[in-house]
Enzyme design. Structure first.
Site, PDB file in Angstrom:
ATOM      1  N   GLY A  59     -12.622 105.237  78.016  1.00 37.73           N
ATOM      2  CA  GLY A  59     -12.523 103.885  77.486  1.00 37.73           C
ATOM      3  C   GLY A  59     -11.069 103.547  77.240  1.00 37.73           C
ATOM      4  O   GLY A  59     -10.181 104.006  77.951  1.00 37.73           O
ATOM      5  N   CYS A  60     -10.823 102.760  76.221  1.00 37.18           N
ATOM      6  CA  CYS A  60      -9.465 102.324  75.899  1.00 37.18           C
ATOM      7  C   CYS A  60      -8.541 103.527  75.706  1.00 37.18           C
ATOM      8  O   CYS A  60      -8.794 104.378  74.857  1.00 37.18           O
ATOM      9  CB  CYS A  60      -9.502 101.477  74.618  1.00 37.18           C
ATOM     10  SG  CYS A  60      -7.869 101.009  74.031  1.00 37.18           S
TER      11      CYS A  60
END
Length: 178
Positions: free
Chosen positions: A13-14
């Site tokens: 993810g981020c």
């Protein structure tokens, strides 16, 4: 005796939220935010965030395997993610936020596949595990403002982990305090 460093690459993810858990541990030389797995050379953050480059936001770890094993990296990686979400991670949606382990050699591939199978066998999650084990490709470093974001903007980093649902998910599903 000369250190023989290796690389490990993880998408979770981020990338802002993926650096801190690995950073500044004994045997970890550096952790870099960047992009990998796509078809565009030297992509920018603005290009990757559109989801059309095929790249994942990822981190690349340079480590000394005599001090910090690849198995230890995998054991630290899994509790940072929701391995059942194929549409991104938490409130970050899109292909650029999917999870993947990018192996750099056959040993890493075997260990990554073994760890994935172990996660599947725990029955911790009701949904299937969708995290992929993929061959590492070119890794492009992200722009400087994305490096060690947790140190540059600690309040925003903590806000991102809280508001995205990442912190709560980790605590509830991995039984790990963040």
């Amino acid at each position: 005796m000369k250190n023989t460093y290796k690389k490990a690459t993880f998408a979770g993810g981020c990338f802002w939220c993926m650096v801190k858990p690995f950073d500044e541990l004994p045997g970890i030389e550096k952790v870099v935010s960047g992009y990998t797995g796509g078809s565009v050379s030297n992509p920018s953050y603005n290009e990757v965030k559109t989801g059309v480059t095929g790249h994942y936001e990822a981190i690349q770890i340079t480590y000394d395997p005599s001090l910090f094993t690849y198995e230890s990296l995998l054991n630290l990686y899994w509790p940072q993610i929701d391995p059942t979400d194929d549409g991104g991670q938490f409130f970050d949606r899109g292909s650029q936020y999917r999870t993947a382990i990018f192996y750099h050699d056959e040993e890493q591939k075997m260990l990554a596949e073994k760890s994935l199978a172990e996660i599947e066998q725990t029955s911790r999650f009701k949904a299937p595990i969708v995290t992929k084990v993929l061959s590492a490709s070119i890794f492009y470093e992200a722009e400087e403002e994305h490096q060690k974001f947790y140190k540059k903007e600690p309040e925003r980093y903590e806000q991102e982990r809280e508001e995205s649902g990442r912190k709560k998910f980790i605590e509830e599903n991995w039984k790990t305090k963040v």
